[in-house]
Design a protein around this motif. Structure first.
Motif, PDB file in Angstrom:
ATOM      1  N   LEU A  54       0.826  -1.215   0.000  1.00  0.00           N
ATOM      2  CA  LEU A  54       0.000   0.000   0.000  1.00  0.00           C
ATOM      3  C   LEU A  54       0.859   1.264   0.000  1.00  0.00           C
ATOM      4  N   PRO A  55       0.387   2.315  -0.658  1.00  0.00           N
ATOM      5  CA  PRO A  55       1.162   3.563  -0.686  1.00  0.00           C
ATOM      6  C   PRO A  55       1.325   4.128   0.725  1.00  0.00           C
ATOM      7  N   ILE A  56       2.465   4.758   0.973  1.00  0.00           N
ATOM      8  CA  ILE A  56       2.706   5.333   2.307  1.00  0.00           C
ATOM      9  C   ILE A  56       1.790   6.534   2.544  1.00  0.00           C
ATOM     10  N   ALA A  57       1.708   6.958   3.794  1.00  0.00           N
ATOM     11  CA  ALA A  57       0.877   8.127   4.132  1.00  0.00           C
ATOM     12  C   ALA A  57       1.384   9.349   3.379  1.00  0.00           C
ATOM     13  N   SER A  58       0.461  10.164   2.865  1.00  0.00           N
ATOM     14  CA  SER A  58       0.868  11.342   2.080  1.00  0.00           C
ATOM     15  C   SER A  58       1.689  12.309   2.934  1.00  0.00           C
ATOM     16  N   GLU A  59       1.440  12.327   4.240  1.00  0.00           N
ATOM     17  CA  GLU A  59       2.185  13.241   5.128  1.00  0.00           C
ATOM     18  C   GLU A  59       3.684  12.933   5.092  1.00  0.00           C
ATOM     19  N   ILE A  60       4.022  11.663   4.887  1.00  0.00           N
ATOM     20  CA  ILE A  60       5.445  11.287   4.894  1.00  0.00           C
ATOM     21  C   ILE A  60       6.116  11.786   3.606  1.00  0.00           C
ATOM     22  N   GLY A  61       5.453  11.533   2.490  1.00  0.00           N
ATOM     23  CA  GLY A  61       6.014  11.993   1.212  1.00  0.00           C
ATOM     24  C   GLY A  61       6.160  13.504   1.197  1.00  0.00           C
ATOM     25  N   ALA A  62       5.156  14.202   1.730  1.00  0.00           N
ATOM     26  CA  ALA A  62       5.197  15.676   1.739  1.00  0.00           C
ATOM     27  C   ALA A  62       6.378  16.165   2.578  1.00  0.00           C
ATOM     28  N   ARG A  66       9.509  18.425   1.405  1.00  0.00           N
ATOM     29  CA  ARG A  66       9.785  19.708   2.060  1.00  0.00           C
ATOM     30  C   ARG A  66      11.254  19.755   2.518  1.00  0.00           C
ATOM     31  N   TYR A  67      11.737  18.667   3.069  1.00  0.00           N
ATOM     32  CA  TYR A  67      13.097  18.641   3.622  1.00  0.00           C
ATOM     33  C   TYR A  67      14.149  18.798   2.519  1.00  0.00           C
ATOM     34  N   VAL A  68      13.977  18.057   1.426  1.00  0.00           N
ATOM     35  CA  VAL A  68      15.013  18.125   0.378  1.00  0.00           C
ATOM     36  C   VAL A  68      14.900  19.406  -0.453  1.00  0.00           C
ATOM     37  N   LEU A 256       7.782   1.685   5.654  1.00  0.00           N
ATOM     38  CA  LEU A 256       8.990   2.432   5.288  1.00  0.00           C
ATOM     39  C   LEU A 256      10.228   1.534   5.168  1.00  0.00           C
ATOM     40  N   ALA A 257      10.048   0.286   4.738  1.00  0.00           N
ATOM     41  CA  ALA A 257      11.182  -0.665   4.717  1.00  0.00           C
ATOM     42  C   ALA A 257      12.377  -0.126   3.940  1.00  0.00           C
ATOM     43  N   GLY A 258      12.122   0.516   2.807  1.00  0.00           N
ATOM     44  CA  GLY A 258      13.228   0.994   1.964  1.00  0.00           C
ATOM     45  C   GLY A 258      13.997   2.148   2.590  1.00  0.00           C
ATOM     46  N   LEU A 259      13.427   2.807   3.561  1.00  0.00           N
ATOM     47  CA  LEU A 259      14.153   3.913   4.219  1.00  0.00           C
ATOM     48  C   LEU A 259      15.119   3.401   5.276  1.00  0.00           C
ATOM     49  N   ARG A 260      15.016   2.111   5.617  1.00  0.00           N
ATOM     50  CA  ARG A 260      15.899   1.503   6.619  1.00  0.00           C
ATOM     51  C   ARG A 260      15.979   2.387   7.858  1.00  0.00           C
ATOM     52  N   ILE A 261      14.862   2.510   8.541  1.00  0.00           N
ATOM     53  CA  ILE A 261      14.869   3.360   9.728  1.00  0.00           C
ATOM     54  C   ILE A 261      14.315   2.601  10.936  1.00  0.00           C
ATOM     55  N   GLY A 262      15.102   2.639  11.993  1.00  0.00           N
ATOM     56  CA  GLY A 262      14.705   1.992  13.238  1.00  0.00           C
ATOM     57  C   GLY A 262      15.313   2.720  14.409  1.00  0.00           C
ATOM     58  N   VAL A 294      13.689  12.053   9.259  1.00  0.00           N
ATOM     59  CA  VAL A 294      12.684  13.098   9.010  1.00  0.00           C
ATOM     60  C   VAL A 294      11.364  12.442   8.585  1.00  0.00           C
ATOM     61  N   ALA A 295      11.464  11.482   7.692  1.00  0.00           N
ATOM     62  CA  ALA A 295      10.259  10.781   7.231  1.00  0.00           C
ATOM     63  C   ALA A 295       9.603  10.029   8.386  1.00  0.00           C
ATOM     64  N   ALA A 296      10.416   9.377   9.205  1.00  0.00           N
ATOM     65  CA  ALA A 296       9.875   8.598  10.327  1.00  0.00           C
ATOM     66  C   ALA A 296       9.209   9.516  11.353  1.00  0.00           C
TER      67      ALA A 296
END
Ligand SMILES: Cc1ncc(COP(=O)(O)O)c(C=O)c1O
Length: 413
Positions: A54-62, A66-68, A256-262, A294-296
Protein backbone atom coordinates in the motif's frame (compact mmCIF):
# COMPACT_ATOMS: atom_id res chain seq x y z
CA UNK A 1 -4.83 -23.07 -14.42
CA UNK A 2 -8.06 -21.21 -15.07
CA UNK A 3 -7.32 -18.21 -12.88
CA UNK A 4 -7.66 -14.61 -13.86
CA UNK A 5 -4.59 -12.85 -15.16
CA UNK A 6 -2.99 -10.49 -12.72
CA UNK A 7 -3.00 -7.74 -15.35
CA UNK A 8 -6.80 -7.89 -15.57
CA UNK A 9 -7.14 -7.60 -11.81
CA UNK A 10 -4.69 -4.71 -11.57
CA UNK A 11 -6.29 -2.88 -14.49
CA UNK A 12 -9.75 -3.08 -12.87
CA UNK A 13 -8.57 -1.54 -9.60
CA UNK A 14 -7.86 -3.79 -6.65
CA UNK A 15 -10.06 -2.47 -3.84
CA UNK A 16 -7.30 -0.69 -1.96
CA UNK A 17 -8.52 0.93 1.26
CA UNK A 18 -9.95 4.34 0.33
CA UNK A 19 -7.78 6.16 2.87
CA UNK A 20 -4.63 4.84 1.19
CA UNK A 21 -5.37 4.75 -2.51
CA UNK A 22 -4.39 2.30 -5.21
CA UNK A 23 -0.77 1.06 -5.23
CA UNK A 24 1.43 1.94 -8.20
CA UNK A 25 2.01 -1.62 -9.37
CA UNK A 26 4.60 -0.63 -11.98
CA UNK A 27 6.63 1.10 -9.26
CA UNK A 28 6.39 -1.98 -7.05
CA UNK A 29 7.65 -4.16 -9.91
CA UNK A 30 10.55 -1.80 -10.20
CA UNK A 31 11.30 -1.22 -6.51
CA UNK A 32 9.95 -3.97 -4.27
CA UNK A 33 12.80 -6.47 -3.75
CA UNK A 34 13.40 -9.02 -0.99
CA UNK A 35 11.24 -11.78 -2.56
CA UNK A 36 8.58 -9.33 -3.70
CA UNK A 37 7.27 -7.84 -6.98
CA UNK A 38 10.66 -6.94 -8.47
CA UNK A 39 11.96 -10.47 -7.97
CA UNK A 40 9.12 -12.76 -9.12
CA UNK A 41 8.19 -13.91 -12.59
CA UNK A 42 5.58 -11.56 -14.07
CA UNK A 43 2.09 -12.79 -13.20
CA UNK A 44 3.12 -14.33 -9.86
CA UNK A 45 1.64 -12.73 -6.73
CA UNK A 46 4.23 -12.45 -3.94
CA UNK A 47 2.69 -12.88 -0.48
CA UNK A 48 6.24 -13.06 0.83
CA UNK A 49 8.38 -10.51 2.70
CA UNK A 50 6.46 -8.45 5.23
CA UNK A 51 6.49 -5.16 3.37
CA UNK A 52 3.14 -3.54 2.51
CA UNK A 53 2.09 -2.98 -1.10
CA UNK A 54 0.00 0.00 0.00
CA UNK A 55 1.16 3.56 -0.69
CA UNK A 56 2.71 5.33 2.31
CA UNK A 57 0.88 8.13 4.13
CA UNK A 58 0.87 11.34 2.08
CA UNK A 59 2.19 13.24 5.13
CA UNK A 60 5.44 11.29 4.89
CA UNK A 61 6.01 11.99 1.21
CA UNK A 62 5.20 15.68 1.74
CA UNK A 63 7.73 15.94 4.57
CA UNK A 64 10.48 14.29 2.51
CA UNK A 65 9.79 16.74 -0.33
CA UNK A 66 9.79 19.71 2.06
CA UNK A 67 13.10 18.64 3.62
CA UNK A 68 15.01 18.12 0.38
CA UNK A 69 13.68 21.42 -1.00
CA UNK A 70 16.39 23.00 1.17
CA UNK A 71 19.48 21.63 -0.54
CA UNK A 72 21.67 20.58 2.40
CA UNK A 73 22.09 16.99 3.50
CA UNK A 74 24.78 17.30 6.16
CA UNK A 75 25.79 14.87 8.91
CA UNK A 76 23.25 14.58 11.70
CA UNK A 77 23.99 14.01 15.39
CA UNK A 78 25.43 10.60 16.38
CA UNK A 79 22.34 9.63 18.37
CA UNK A 80 20.01 10.74 15.60
CA UNK A 81 17.97 13.91 15.20
CA UNK A 82 16.50 15.20 18.49
CA UNK A 83 13.08 15.49 16.80
CA UNK A 84 13.23 11.82 15.85
CA UNK A 85 14.19 10.73 19.38
CA UNK A 86 11.39 12.85 20.84
CA UNK A 87 8.87 11.45 18.35
CA UNK A 88 9.87 7.87 19.22
CA UNK A 89 9.71 8.60 22.96
CA UNK A 90 6.29 10.24 22.64
CA UNK A 91 5.03 7.37 20.48
CA UNK A 92 6.13 4.84 23.10
CA UNK A 93 4.48 6.88 25.84
CA UNK A 94 1.17 7.17 23.97
CA UNK A 95 0.95 3.80 22.28
CA UNK A 96 3.14 1.34 24.16
CA UNK A 97 2.73 2.09 27.85
CA UNK A 98 6.35 3.18 28.27
CA UNK A 99 7.43 6.56 29.49
CA UNK A 100 10.76 6.81 27.71
CA UNK A 101 13.31 9.61 28.09
CA UNK A 102 14.38 10.68 24.58
CA UNK A 103 18.00 10.34 25.73
CA UNK A 104 17.48 6.56 25.74
CA UNK A 105 16.75 6.56 21.98
CA UNK A 106 19.35 6.00 19.24
CA UNK A 107 18.34 6.17 15.57
CA UNK A 108 19.52 3.14 13.60
CA UNK A 109 19.70 2.07 10.02
CA UNK A 110 16.72 -0.37 10.30
CA UNK A 111 15.42 -2.70 13.00
CA UNK A 112 17.54 -5.54 11.59
CA UNK A 113 20.71 -3.55 12.09
CA UNK A 114 19.52 -2.41 15.53
CA UNK A 115 19.07 -6.03 16.54
CA UNK A 116 22.59 -6.98 15.39
CA UNK A 117 24.16 -4.03 17.22
CA UNK A 118 22.26 -4.68 20.45
CA UNK A 119 23.24 -8.35 20.40
CA UNK A 120 26.86 -7.41 19.74
CA UNK A 121 26.71 -4.97 22.65
CA UNK A 122 25.03 -7.28 25.15
CA UNK A 123 26.17 -10.79 24.25
CA UNK A 124 29.75 -11.93 24.84
CA UNK A 125 31.34 -14.93 23.13
CA UNK A 126 30.00 -18.09 24.72
CA UNK A 127 26.96 -16.44 26.33
CA UNK A 128 23.70 -18.26 25.97
CA UNK A 129 20.57 -16.47 24.76
CA UNK A 130 17.11 -18.01 24.96
CA UNK A 131 15.39 -17.54 21.60
CA UNK A 132 11.89 -18.53 20.54
CA UNK A 133 11.47 -21.15 17.82
CA UNK A 134 9.78 -20.52 15.50
CA UNK A 135 10.70 -16.87 15.18
CA UNK A 136 11.99 -14.55 12.47
CA UNK A 137 15.55 -15.65 11.55
CA UNK A 138 17.02 -12.24 12.41
CA UNK A 139 16.64 -12.87 16.14
CA UNK A 140 18.85 -15.99 16.25
CA UNK A 141 21.15 -14.58 13.59
CA UNK A 142 21.93 -11.56 15.78
CA UNK A 143 22.95 -13.85 18.66
CA UNK A 144 25.13 -16.05 16.45
CA UNK A 145 26.84 -13.05 14.85
CA UNK A 146 27.64 -11.73 18.32
CA UNK A 147 29.36 -15.04 19.16
CA UNK A 148 26.62 -16.21 21.51
CA UNK A 149 24.88 -19.54 21.48
CA UNK A 150 21.18 -19.87 20.86
CA UNK A 151 19.17 -21.84 23.38
CA UNK A 152 15.93 -22.56 21.61
CA UNK A 153 12.58 -22.22 23.32
CA UNK A 154 10.45 -24.59 21.34
CA UNK A 155 6.86 -25.07 22.43
CA UNK A 156 4.52 -26.98 20.15
CA UNK A 157 3.88 -24.68 17.17
CA UNK A 158 0.13 -25.05 17.65
CA UNK A 159 0.01 -25.26 21.43
CA UNK A 160 -1.13 -22.44 23.70
CA UNK A 161 2.44 -21.18 24.24
CA UNK A 162 3.45 -20.98 20.59
CA UNK A 163 5.00 -17.60 19.91
CA UNK A 164 4.99 -16.56 23.56
CA UNK A 165 7.35 -16.94 26.48
CA UNK A 166 5.98 -18.09 29.79
CA UNK A 167 7.72 -17.67 33.11
CA UNK A 168 7.32 -21.39 33.85
CA UNK A 169 8.94 -22.25 30.54
CA UNK A 170 11.69 -19.71 31.00
CA UNK A 171 12.50 -21.10 34.44
CA UNK A 172 13.14 -24.44 32.78
CA UNK A 173 15.04 -22.93 29.85
CA UNK A 174 17.54 -20.61 31.53
CA UNK A 175 20.89 -21.86 32.83
CA UNK A 176 23.82 -20.24 34.61
CA UNK A 177 25.21 -19.34 31.18
CA UNK A 178 22.06 -17.48 30.10
CA UNK A 179 22.94 -13.87 29.44
CA UNK A 180 19.74 -12.77 27.73
CA UNK A 181 16.24 -13.63 26.61
CA UNK A 182 15.39 -12.46 23.10
CA UNK A 183 11.70 -11.76 22.63
CA UNK A 184 9.87 -11.01 19.40
CA UNK A 185 7.01 -8.87 20.67
CA UNK A 186 4.60 -9.07 18.86
CA UNK A 187 5.68 -12.31 17.35
CA UNK A 188 6.59 -12.92 13.73
CA UNK A 189 5.45 -15.35 12.28
CA UNK A 190 2.80 -16.47 14.81
CA UNK A 191 1.14 -13.07 15.30
CA UNK A 192 0.91 -13.65 19.05
CA UNK A 193 1.01 -10.82 21.53
CA UNK A 194 2.10 -10.90 25.16
CA UNK A 195 -0.44 -9.22 27.43
CA UNK A 196 0.76 -6.37 29.68
CA UNK A 197 0.60 -8.82 32.61
CA UNK A 198 2.77 -11.35 30.79
CA UNK A 199 5.28 -8.61 29.92
CA UNK A 200 5.46 -7.58 33.58
CA UNK A 201 5.92 -11.17 34.76
CA UNK A 202 8.71 -11.84 32.29
CA UNK A 203 10.35 -8.51 33.18
CA UNK A 204 10.18 -9.36 36.89
CA UNK A 205 11.60 -12.84 36.30
CA UNK A 206 14.50 -11.53 34.16
CA UNK A 207 15.31 -8.73 36.61
CA UNK A 208 15.41 -11.16 39.53
CA UNK A 209 17.81 -13.45 37.63
CA UNK A 210 19.85 -10.52 36.27
CA UNK A 211 19.12 -11.67 32.73
CA UNK A 212 18.94 -9.01 30.01
CA UNK A 213 15.84 -8.81 27.83
CA UNK A 214 16.30 -8.00 24.15
CA UNK A 215 12.86 -7.18 22.81
CA UNK A 216 12.32 -6.86 19.07
CA UNK A 217 9.24 -4.63 18.86
CA UNK A 218 9.34 -3.85 15.15
CA UNK A 219 5.79 -5.23 14.86
CA UNK A 220 4.40 -3.22 17.77
CA UNK A 221 2.61 -0.74 15.50
CA UNK A 222 0.55 -3.55 13.96
CA UNK A 223 -1.48 -4.67 16.97
CA UNK A 224 -4.98 -5.65 15.83
CA UNK A 225 -8.53 -5.40 17.20
CA UNK A 226 -7.66 -2.60 19.63
CA UNK A 227 -5.62 -4.85 21.92
CA UNK A 228 -3.26 -3.19 24.40
CA UNK A 229 0.47 -3.37 23.86
CA UNK A 230 3.08 -2.91 26.54
CA UNK A 231 6.73 -2.43 25.68
CA UNK A 232 9.55 -3.97 27.68
CA UNK A 233 10.96 -0.43 27.68
CA UNK A 234 8.38 0.33 30.38
CA UNK A 235 10.23 -1.94 32.79
CA UNK A 236 13.84 -1.05 32.07
CA UNK A 237 16.11 0.96 34.30
CA UNK A 238 17.15 1.18 37.89
CA UNK A 239 13.67 1.31 39.45
CA UNK A 240 12.68 -2.19 38.35
CA UNK A 241 16.26 -3.38 37.94
CA UNK A 242 15.66 -4.80 34.47
CA UNK A 243 18.26 -4.46 31.77
CA UNK A 244 15.97 -4.28 28.72
CA UNK A 245 17.03 -3.25 25.22
CA UNK A 246 14.19 -2.54 22.83
CA UNK A 247 14.49 -2.61 19.06
CA UNK A 248 11.95 -0.65 17.05
CA UNK A 249 11.41 0.16 13.36
CA UNK A 250 8.95 1.65 10.88
CA UNK A 251 9.08 -0.97 8.11
CA UNK A 252 5.93 -2.74 9.24
CA UNK A 253 3.56 -0.20 10.78
CA UNK A 254 4.24 2.60 8.27
CA UNK A 255 5.55 0.77 5.19
CA UNK A 256 8.99 2.43 5.29
CA UNK A 257 11.18 -0.66 4.72
CA UNK A 258 13.23 0.99 1.96
CA UNK A 259 14.15 3.91 4.22
CA UNK A 260 15.90 1.50 6.62
CA UNK A 261 14.87 3.36 9.73
CA UNK A 262 14.71 1.99 13.24
CA UNK A 263 15.76 2.75 16.77
CA UNK A 264 17.30 1.24 19.86
CA UNK A 265 15.81 2.15 23.22
CA UNK A 266 18.45 1.53 25.87
CA UNK A 267 17.71 0.80 29.54
CA UNK A 268 18.77 4.36 30.47
CA UNK A 269 20.53 7.41 29.04
CA UNK A 270 24.00 6.35 30.22
CA UNK A 271 23.60 2.91 28.66
CA UNK A 272 22.48 4.57 25.40
CA UNK A 273 25.62 6.74 25.34
CA UNK A 274 27.86 3.73 26.06
CA UNK A 275 26.10 1.77 23.30
CA UNK A 276 26.71 4.54 20.75
CA UNK A 277 30.34 4.83 21.71
CA UNK A 278 31.00 1.07 21.63
CA UNK A 279 29.09 0.41 18.41
CA UNK A 280 30.64 3.15 16.30
CA UNK A 281 27.90 5.80 16.22
CA UNK A 282 30.22 8.45 17.64
CA UNK A 283 32.69 7.75 14.82
CA UNK A 284 30.01 7.92 12.07
CA UNK A 285 30.47 4.21 11.38
CA UNK A 286 26.86 3.57 12.40
CA UNK A 287 23.83 5.83 12.25
CA UNK A 288 20.63 6.44 10.33
CA UNK A 289 20.15 8.66 7.26
CA UNK A 290 18.73 12.04 8.30
CA UNK A 291 16.14 11.94 5.50
CA UNK A 292 14.85 8.63 6.88
CA UNK A 293 14.59 10.11 10.36
CA UNK A 294 12.68 13.10 9.01
CA UNK A 295 10.26 10.78 7.23
CA UNK A 296 9.87 8.60 10.33
CA UNK A 297 9.21 11.63 12.52
CA UNK A 298 6.44 12.72 10.14
CA UNK A 299 5.01 9.18 10.24
CA UNK A 300 4.94 9.04 14.02
CA UNK A 301 3.57 12.54 14.47
CA UNK A 302 1.18 12.89 11.55
CA UNK A 303 0.23 9.58 9.97
CA UNK A 304 -2.20 8.45 12.66
CA UNK A 305 -5.22 8.39 10.33
CA UNK A 306 -3.31 6.32 7.76
CA UNK A 307 -2.28 3.88 10.46
CA UNK A 308 -5.84 3.49 11.77
CA UNK A 309 -7.02 2.64 8.25
CA UNK A 310 -4.08 0.27 7.79
CA UNK A 311 -4.87 -1.62 11.00
CA UNK A 312 -8.54 -2.05 10.05
CA UNK A 313 -7.46 -3.25 6.64
CA UNK A 314 -4.92 -5.70 8.12
CA UNK A 315 -7.58 -7.20 10.41
CA UNK A 316 -10.02 -7.57 7.55
CA UNK A 317 -7.38 -9.18 5.29
CA UNK A 318 -6.51 -11.60 8.11
CA UNK A 319 -10.17 -12.59 8.53
CA UNK A 320 -10.85 -13.15 4.84
CA UNK A 321 -7.61 -15.12 4.31
CA UNK A 322 -8.05 -17.28 7.41
CA UNK A 323 -11.68 -18.09 6.55
CA UNK A 324 -10.82 -19.23 3.03
CA UNK A 325 -7.51 -20.99 3.70
CA UNK A 326 -8.80 -22.97 6.67
CA UNK A 327 -11.32 -24.65 4.34
CA UNK A 328 -8.53 -26.22 2.27
CA UNK A 329 -7.81 -29.89 2.74
CA UNK A 330 -4.94 -30.46 5.17
CA UNK A 331 -4.74 -26.83 6.33
CA UNK A 332 -5.23 -25.78 9.93
CA UNK A 333 -5.15 -22.34 11.46
CA UNK A 334 -4.98 -22.82 15.20
CA UNK A 335 -5.74 -19.21 16.08
CA UNK A 336 -5.99 -15.85 14.41
CA UNK A 337 -3.04 -13.46 14.72
CA UNK A 338 -3.55 -10.79 17.38
CA UNK A 339 -0.91 -8.65 15.70
CA UNK A 340 1.14 -8.41 12.45
CA UNK A 341 -0.17 -8.71 8.91
CA UNK A 342 1.17 -12.21 8.34
CA UNK A 343 -0.68 -15.49 8.60
CA UNK A 344 1.19 -18.64 9.62
CA UNK A 345 -0.74 -21.70 8.52
CA UNK A 346 -0.27 -25.32 9.46
CA UNK A 347 -0.07 -27.58 6.40
CA UNK A 348 1.04 -30.76 8.15
CA UNK A 349 -2.32 -32.34 7.34
CA UNK A 350 -1.43 -32.34 3.64
CA UNK A 351 1.33 -34.89 4.19
CA UNK A 352 3.80 -32.69 2.28
CA UNK A 353 6.60 -30.54 3.60
CA UNK A 354 6.57 -26.76 3.44
CA UNK A 355 9.17 -26.41 0.66
CA UNK A 356 7.23 -28.76 -1.62
CA UNK A 357 3.92 -27.00 -1.09
CA UNK A 358 5.49 -23.55 -1.52
CA UNK A 359 7.22 -24.56 -4.77
CA UNK A 360 4.07 -26.15 -6.17
CA UNK A 361 1.98 -23.12 -5.23
CA UNK A 362 4.33 -20.86 -7.12
CA UNK A 363 4.23 -23.02 -10.24
CA UNK A 364 0.61 -24.21 -10.19
CA UNK A 365 -1.16 -21.24 -8.57
CA UNK A 366 1.17 -18.37 -9.41
CA UNK A 367 1.37 -17.36 -5.74
CA UNK A 368 4.66 -17.16 -3.85
CA UNK A 369 4.66 -17.69 -0.09
CA UNK A 370 7.42 -18.13 2.51
CA UNK A 371 7.89 -21.79 3.52
CA UNK A 372 8.29 -22.42 7.25
CA UNK A 373 11.82 -23.67 6.80
CA UNK A 374 14.63 -23.39 9.36
CA UNK A 375 16.45 -20.69 7.39
CA UNK A 376 13.50 -18.30 7.79
CA UNK A 377 11.95 -19.20 11.14
CA UNK A 378 13.78 -22.11 12.85
CA UNK A 379 13.02 -25.81 12.94
CA UNK A 380 9.81 -25.26 14.94
CA UNK A 381 8.24 -23.77 11.81
CA UNK A 382 8.35 -27.05 9.86
CA UNK A 383 5.05 -27.96 8.23
CA UNK A 384 3.90 -24.33 8.09
CA UNK A 385 3.84 -21.49 5.56
CA UNK A 386 3.72 -17.76 6.07
CA UNK A 387 1.65 -15.44 3.92
CA UNK A 388 1.99 -11.68 4.05
CA UNK A 389 -1.44 -10.08 3.64
CA UNK A 390 -0.54 -6.38 3.37
CA UNK A 391 -1.76 -5.98 -0.16
CA UNK A 392 -5.11 -4.81 -1.50
CA UNK A 393 -8.34 -6.73 -1.05
CA UNK A 394 -8.47 -7.46 -4.79
CA UNK A 395 -4.95 -8.87 -5.03
CA UNK A 396 -5.41 -10.95 -1.90
CA UNK A 397 -8.74 -12.28 -3.22
CA UNK A 398 -7.12 -13.22 -6.49
CA UNK A 399 -4.25 -14.96 -4.69
CA UNK A 400 -6.71 -16.88 -2.51
CA UNK A 401 -8.83 -17.87 -5.52
CA UNK A 402 -5.73 -19.14 -7.29
CA UNK A 403 -4.70 -21.17 -4.25
CA UNK A 404 -8.21 -22.65 -3.89
CA UNK A 405 -8.37 -23.45 -7.56
CA UNK A 406 -4.94 -25.12 -7.66
CA UNK A 407 -5.01 -26.78 -4.23
CA UNK A 408 -6.07 -30.28 -5.25
CA UNK A 409 -3.50 -30.19 -8.07
CA UNK A 410 -0.85 -29.06 -5.56
CA UNK A 411 -1.66 -32.06 -3.37
CA UNK A 412 -1.83 -34.42 -6.33
CA UNK A 413 1.32 -33.30 -8.17
C1 LIG B 1 10.86 -9.70 13.86
C2 LIG B 1 11.52 -8.81 12.86
N1 LIG B 1 12.59 -8.08 13.22
C3 LIG B 1 13.20 -7.25 12.36
C4 LIG B 1 12.76 -7.13 11.06
C5 LIG B 1 13.48 -6.22 10.13
O1 LIG B 1 12.94 -4.92 10.11
P1 LIG B 1 13.68 -3.78 9.29
O2 LIG B 1 13.09 -3.75 7.93
O3 LIG B 1 13.41 -2.51 10.01
O4 LIG B 1 15.11 -4.12 9.27
C6 LIG B 1 11.67 -7.89 10.63
C7 LIG B 1 11.20 -7.83 9.24
O5 LIG B 1 10.45 -8.65 8.78
C8 LIG B 1 11.02 -8.73 11.57
O6 LIG B 1 9.95 -9.46 11.23
Amino acid sequence: MPFRSLEETLADGTAAPRAMGEPDWAALRDRAYNLRWATVVRGVIPLTAADPDLPIASEIGAEIARYVATPHLSYGPAAGLPDFARAVATHFAHMKGASVDAARVTATNSAASALMLVARHVVMAGDEVVVQDPVDFLVGESVRRAGGSVRRWLPDADGPNAGRFTVAGLKAAVTDATRAIAVCHPHNPMGTLLSPDEVREIARFAAARRITVISDEVWSDVVLDGRPFESFAAHAGSREGLHAWVVYGLSKGYGLAGLRIGAVIAPDAAAAAAFRSAQGFDLTIEGAATISQVAATAALERAGAWREAFLLHAASQRDRAAARLSRLRGVRIARLPEATFVLFIDIRGTGFDEETIAQRLEVLAGVKVVPGSPRWFGSGAAGHMRLSLATTEGVLDEALSRIECAWEHVLAA
